[in-house]
Design an enzyme around this catalytic site. Structure first.
Site, mmCIF file in Angstrom:
data_model
loop_
_atom_site.group_PDB
_atom_site.id
_atom_site.type_symbol
_atom_site.label_atom_id
_atom_site.label_comp_id
_atom_site.label_asym_id
_atom_site.label_seq_id
_atom_site.Cartn_x
_atom_site.Cartn_y
_atom_site.Cartn_z
ATOM 1 N N ILE A 10 0.825 -1.223 0.000
ATOM 2 C CA ILE A 10 0.000 0.000 0.000
ATOM 3 C C ILE A 10 0.859 1.274 0.000
ATOM 4 O O ILE A 10 0.420 2.319 -0.462
ATOM 5 C CB ILE A 10 -0.973 -0.012 1.216
ATOM 6 C CG1 ILE A 10 -2.149 0.949 1.001
ATOM 7 C CG2 ILE A 10 -0.250 0.292 2.525
ATOM 8 C CD1 ILE A 10 -3.265 0.794 2.012
ATOM 9 N N ASN A 23 -2.119 0.712 16.032
ATOM 10 C CA ASN A 23 -2.596 0.315 17.365
ATOM 11 C C ASN A 23 -2.861 1.589 18.150
ATOM 12 O O ASN A 23 -2.463 2.684 17.719
ATOM 13 C CB ASN A 23 -1.588 -0.600 18.074
ATOM 14 C CG ASN A 23 -0.250 0.065 18.273
ATOM 15 O OD1 ASN A 23 -0.137 1.035 19.001
ATOM 16 N ND2 ASN A 23 0.777 -0.436 17.600
ATOM 17 N N ASP A 33 1.619 -1.137 9.398
ATOM 18 C CA ASP A 33 1.993 0.027 10.220
ATOM 19 C C ASP A 33 3.497 0.285 10.102
ATOM 20 O O ASP A 33 3.937 1.416 9.816
ATOM 21 C CB ASP A 33 1.585 -0.284 11.675
ATOM 22 C CG ASP A 33 1.579 0.938 12.575
ATOM 23 O OD1 ASP A 33 1.768 2.054 12.068
ATOM 24 O OD2 ASP A 33 1.381 0.763 13.791
ATOM 25 N N SER A 120 -6.931 -5.383 10.629
ATOM 26 C CA SER A 120 -7.104 -6.416 11.675
ATOM 27 C C SER A 120 -6.841 -7.855 11.224
ATOM 28 O O SER A 120 -6.909 -8.770 12.043
ATOM 29 C CB SER A 120 -8.499 -6.373 12.318
ATOM 30 O OG SER A 120 -8.585 -5.319 13.251
ATOM 31 N N THR A 121 -6.556 -8.065 9.921
ATOM 32 C CA THR A 121 -6.424 -9.461 9.456
ATOM 33 C C THR A 121 -5.003 -10.012 9.560
ATOM 34 O O THR A 121 -4.728 -11.119 9.111
ATOM 35 C CB THR A 121 -6.903 -9.628 7.998
ATOM 36 O OG1 THR A 121 -6.019 -8.913 7.124
ATOM 37 C CG2 THR A 121 -8.319 -9.132 7.827
ATOM 38 N N GLY A 122 -4.093 -9.236 10.143
ATOM 39 C CA GLY A 122 -2.730 -9.726 10.363
ATOM 40 C C GLY A 122 -2.561 -10.140 11.809
ATOM 41 O O GLY A 122 -3.228 -11.061 12.297
ATOM 42 N N VAL A 123 -1.713 -9.416 12.512
ATOM 43 C CA VAL A 123 -1.421 -9.697 13.920
ATOM 44 C C VAL A 123 -2.693 -9.739 14.780
ATOM 45 O O VAL A 123 -2.776 -10.511 15.730
ATOM 46 C CB VAL A 123 -0.477 -8.604 14.479
ATOM 47 C CG1 VAL A 123 -0.239 -8.772 15.962
ATOM 48 C CG2 VAL A 123 0.840 -8.627 13.742
ATOM 49 N N TYR A 124 -3.694 -8.948 14.431
ATOM 50 C CA TYR A 124 -4.900 -8.869 15.259
ATOM 51 C C TYR A 124 -5.858 -10.051 15.057
ATOM 52 O O TYR A 124 -6.849 -10.167 15.789
ATOM 53 C CB TYR A 124 -5.614 -7.532 15.064
ATOM 54 C CG TYR A 124 -4.992 -6.374 15.858
ATOM 55 C CD1 TYR A 124 -3.863 -6.576 16.651
ATOM 56 C CD2 TYR A 124 -5.548 -5.101 15.828
ATOM 57 C CE1 TYR A 124 -3.294 -5.523 17.371
ATOM 58 C CE2 TYR A 124 -4.977 -4.043 16.560
ATOM 59 C CZ TYR A 124 -3.863 -4.263 17.324
ATOM 60 O OH TYR A 124 -3.311 -3.223 18.046
HETATM 61 N N1 AR6 Z 1 0.747 -3.119 2.293
HETATM 62 C C1 AR6 Z 1 -0.536 -3.567 2.376
HETATM 63 N N2 AR6 Z 1 -0.945 -4.479 3.263
HETATM 64 C C2 AR6 Z 1 -0.016 -4.959 4.125
HETATM 65 C C3 AR6 Z 1 1.343 -4.537 4.126
HETATM 66 C C4 AR6 Z 1 1.703 -3.570 3.144
HETATM 67 N N3 AR6 Z 1 2.947 -3.093 3.056
HETATM 68 N N4 AR6 Z 1 2.008 -5.201 5.105
HETATM 69 C C5 AR6 Z 1 1.104 -6.023 5.688
HETATM 70 N N5 AR6 Z 1 -0.106 -5.890 5.105
HETATM 71 P P1 AR6 Z 1 -1.272 -6.037 10.239
HETATM 72 P P2 AR6 Z 1 -3.522 -5.680 12.119
HETATM 73 C C6 AR6 Z 1 -1.378 -6.558 5.407
HETATM 74 O O1 AR6 Z 1 -0.678 -7.116 11.081
HETATM 75 O O2 AR6 Z 1 -3.899 -7.108 11.989
HETATM 76 C C7 AR6 Z 1 0.824 -3.633 13.843
HETATM 77 O O3 AR6 Z 1 1.965 -4.032 14.552
HETATM 78 C C8 AR6 Z 1 -1.319 -7.882 6.125
HETATM 79 O O4 AR6 Z 1 -1.068 -8.943 5.211
HETATM 80 O O5 AR6 Z 1 -0.375 -5.034 9.632
HETATM 81 O O6 AR6 Z 1 -4.599 -4.639 12.012
HETATM 82 C C9 AR6 Z 1 0.125 -2.446 14.471
HETATM 83 O O7 AR6 Z 1 1.023 -1.566 15.096
HETATM 84 C C10 AR6 Z 1 -2.715 -7.974 6.721
HETATM 85 O O8 AR6 Z 1 -3.630 -8.534 5.776
HETATM 86 O O9 AR6 Z 1 -2.387 -5.189 11.080
HETATM 87 C C11 AR6 Z 1 -0.803 -3.096 15.458
HETATM 88 O O10 AR6 Z 1 -0.164 -3.350 16.682
HETATM 89 C C12 AR6 Z 1 -3.117 -6.509 6.933
HETATM 90 O O11 AR6 Z 1 -2.107 -5.723 6.282
HETATM 91 C C13 AR6 Z 1 -1.167 -4.389 14.790
HETATM 92 O O12 AR6 Z 1 -0.113 -4.712 13.903
HETATM 93 C C14 AR6 Z 1 -3.164 -6.114 8.401
HETATM 94 O O13 AR6 Z 1 -2.122 -6.761 9.109
HETATM 95 C C15 AR6 Z 1 -2.428 -4.266 13.986
HETATM 96 O O14 AR6 Z 1 -2.794 -5.531 13.508
#
Ligand code: AR6
Length: 169
Positions: A10, A23, A33, A120-124
């Protein structure tokens, strides 16, 4: 209104607003992030800190807007997705609020394009199919005045396939 689906990073997009899955501390982290702060540089974190100093932590479902530093975007909207706890803790409402409040800020800024990651679909840990359904339903239900284009940006194949079938079925 134009709705687009893209697969990739993105941070590379030329849109008015890039949404960050942050977060509540707004101090950065991993995933998208981390990528946004790395690519955008320190001015984004500086403004995040100023916002937290003034308003306190950003609650789940809320959104704030900062500069976009070195990104091609004009602004970054930081929104705090819910941590998935099984679905009984109003996660769907909180996730819908993320999309809704981000779009509201974009409308206030009178911009014409905005890109969302899969909040929210990553770490969360939010289940991807359910998260995509919330995202698409909320964005499709929004009444737009200025925004003309919304881009759903998927980083992984699974999300991309889910969004493909939701958007183009
Ligand atoms: N471009 C687009 N999408 C991405 C990228 C990118 N460069 N990198 C990852 N994703 P997450 P959350 C996708 O974990 O679940 C952070 O540490 C990824 O594949 O980034 O909302 C924050 O500081 C996934 O589908 O965010 C919070 O502590 C999506 O982005 C926490 O993670 C979201 O994954 C938030 O967790």
């Amino acid at each position: 209104m134009k709705f687009e689906l893209l697969k990739g990073d993105i941070t590379t997009l030329e849109v008015d607003i890039i949404v960050n899955a942050a977060n509540s501390s707004l101090l950065g982290g991993g995933g998208v992030d981390g990528a946004i702060h790395r690519a955008g540089g320190p001015s984004i974190l500086k403004e995040c800190k100023e916002i937290v100093d003034e308003q306190g932590n950003c609650p789940t479902g809320e959104a704030v807007m900062t500069n976009a530093g070195n990104l091609k975007a004009l602004k970054v909207i930081h929104t705090v997705g819910p941590v998935w706890k099984g679905g009984q803790f109003k996660e769907a409402q909180a996730l819908a609020n993320c999309y809704y409040n981000s779009l509201k800020l974009a409308e206030i800024a009178e911009v014409s394009s905005i890109a969302f990651p899969n909040i929210s679909t990553g770490v969360y840990g939010y289940p991807k199919q359910q998260a995509a359904e919330v995202a698409v339903k909320t964005v499709y239900g929004f009444v737009f005045n200025h925004v003309k284009k919304v881009v759903f940006v998927c980083y992984d194949d699974q999300n991309y396939n889910i969004y493909s079938s939701l958007l183009f079925q």
